[in-house]
Design an enzyme around this catalytic site. Structure first.
Site: not given
Length: 464
Positions: A315, A351
């Site tokens: 990521n 998140h």
């Protein structure tokens, strides 16, 4: 008819229909990129923005139906903030607050105890894009001497048009799963500047095919082995009844397999960006680079024995965004550890709101802290340096990899199981071995330094 075909395809693949829709949408990016290259490359910017906007909206509607309005609302609000509030700190703070609260409200309203593919998934990508846009616009009003090299590349000289913001936000190569890219990069794409052949579409087909092929292999690995390592198995009596070593090895293998779900999507999406030209990253050592949108360094991801190496390979664009817009802008705190903790806290709530995210990122902080101390110990200790460079290193590497992936899986359990009662059950079933191991190493590290690092070396470090 289309719904029936999707249902049959979902049954055939053994995957939920939303997951099938998602992977099809990512793959549709390739024909979209081909249309852009073949028919739109020489057209005015307005035409290209419209194509990116409507193709992205079509993908949003295909996946999330009428809920696509959430993204549209946030883009409109962001545009109005930039236009009406100007190049001010207030604009940045307002953008940061509004976009993050909207995302968190979405998480709260749609929360379940399972991982669902819903509108909040692409919206978390969009949130970073829009917050980053406000930072870049603010930087555009500063003197170049006040900016870092990254900030200079991303700084915006003027407010983008509304159509430009829609094209940037809904670009088919990054709308659903990323990667992150700046408005300046998007503007250069539309202007035809991101190419290895000035004035012509880029010669990026081979590079795009390579990334697609690699992504497809990763997807196949997940599709074949994923059913053997379901998250739900952790909560069964059968798992509980297995011996301790089996439970640990299962976590290790599960982590390796589950991460291919993310790797495959990012690598395939990167191929779309390369095909369109957005992945072009200039010339290095006489070779054209296509890694501007790389979200994965797959070779590093597979071979590194370090937790830091995995974070550096995984990521990448999101981590770079957090470093550029959170960590480095907290320099005024005068404390790297505090900046690091604040950045991890931001990534935690970005998140989602589940306790599992807090546990995952707190474990990351502990592990990285211990690993850096261990690396410094090996570097400063002549005996350990000699051992690390000896013929025994292959054995050390294997042991290190086992520890690396075991505790990577240990940290991922709460990330994937979300709820407190679920991940706590799994961690307790292996006696919180991850917490115990790293806390013990953290506590004994000063004594190891005293025993293994010569007094002269320790004195030099203290002086530095």
């Amino acid at each position: 008819m289309a719904a029936l075909l999707l249902e049959k395809l979902s049954d055939c693949l053994g995957s939920p229909e939303p997951a099938v829709r998602l992977i099809l949408s990512i793959l549709i990016g390739y024909p979209c990129a081909l249309v852009y290259r073949r028919f739109l490359f020489y057209h005015p910017a307005t035409v290209i923005h419209l194509f990116h906007t409507f193709s992205g909206l079509a993908l949003a509607a295909f996946n999330f139906g009428s809920q696509l309005y959430h993204s549209t609302v946030c883009i409109l609000v962001q545009f109005l903030m930039l236009r009406l509030m100007g190049r001010t700190v207030t604009t940045v703070l307002s953008s940061f607050t509004f976009q993050l609260i909207y995302l968190l409200a979405g998480y709260y309203c749609t929360a379940t105890e399972e991982y669902d593919i819903k509108w909040t998934m692409p919206h978390c990508v969009l949130t970073l894009k829009l917050i980053g846009l406000s930072f870049d616009y603010y930087d555009g009003g500063k003197e170049p001497s006040e900016l870092s090299e990254d900030q200079k590349k991303a700084a915006l000289p003027s407010v983008p048009s509304l159509l430009e913001m829609f094209g940037f936000s809904y670009f088919y190569g990054g709308f659903l799963v990323g990667p992150q890219f700046t408005m300046r990069s998007y503007q250069r794409l539309v202007a035809g500047e991101l190419t290895d052949c000035p004035g012509k579409p880029p010669n990026s087909e081979i590079e795009a095919i390579k990334r697609f092929g690699l992504g497809f292999i990763c997807l196949a690995i997940f599709a074949v082995f994923g059913p053997y390592y379901p998250d739900s198995y952790f909560l069964t009596d059968e798992y509980e009844a297995q011996p301790f070593w089996y439970r640990c090895v299962f976590i290790l293998l599960w982590a390796k397999i589950i991460l291919y779900k993310y790797v495959s999507c990012w690598v395939i999406a990167e191929g779309v960006c390369i095909l369109s030209g957005l992945g072009y990253n200039g010339i290095v050592d006489g070779k054209h680079q296509w890694d501007a949108c790389a979200n994965m360094k797959v070779w590093l991801f597979e071979t590194t024995p370090l937790f830091g190496g995995t974070i550096a390979s995984f990521n990448i664009n999101t981590n770079s965004w957090a470093a550029r817009h959170v960590f480095k802008r907290l320099k005024f705190l005068g404390n790297k550890t505090l900046s690091h903790v604040t950045t991890l806290f931001f990534l935690t709530i970005w998140h989602g709101l589940h306790s599992g995210y807090i546990m995952c990122f707190s474990m990351e902080f502990l592990i990285i802290t211990v690993e850096r101390q261990a690396q410094a110990l090996v570097r400063d200790s002549p005996a350990l340096t000699k051992l690390a460079n000896s013929a025994f290193y292959p054995i050390i590497y294997v042991v290190q990899q086992f520890i690396h992936w075991l505790f990577m899986g240990y940290s991922l359990v709460p990330f994937c199981l979300f709820a407190y009662d679920k991940w706590l059950k799994v961690h307790s079933s292996i006696y919180f071995c991850g917490h115990i191991f790293f806390l013990i190493v953290f506590l004994i590290m000063p004594y190891l330094r005293k025993a293994l690092v010569p007094k002269k070396e320790r004195s030099q470090k203290k002086e530095e």
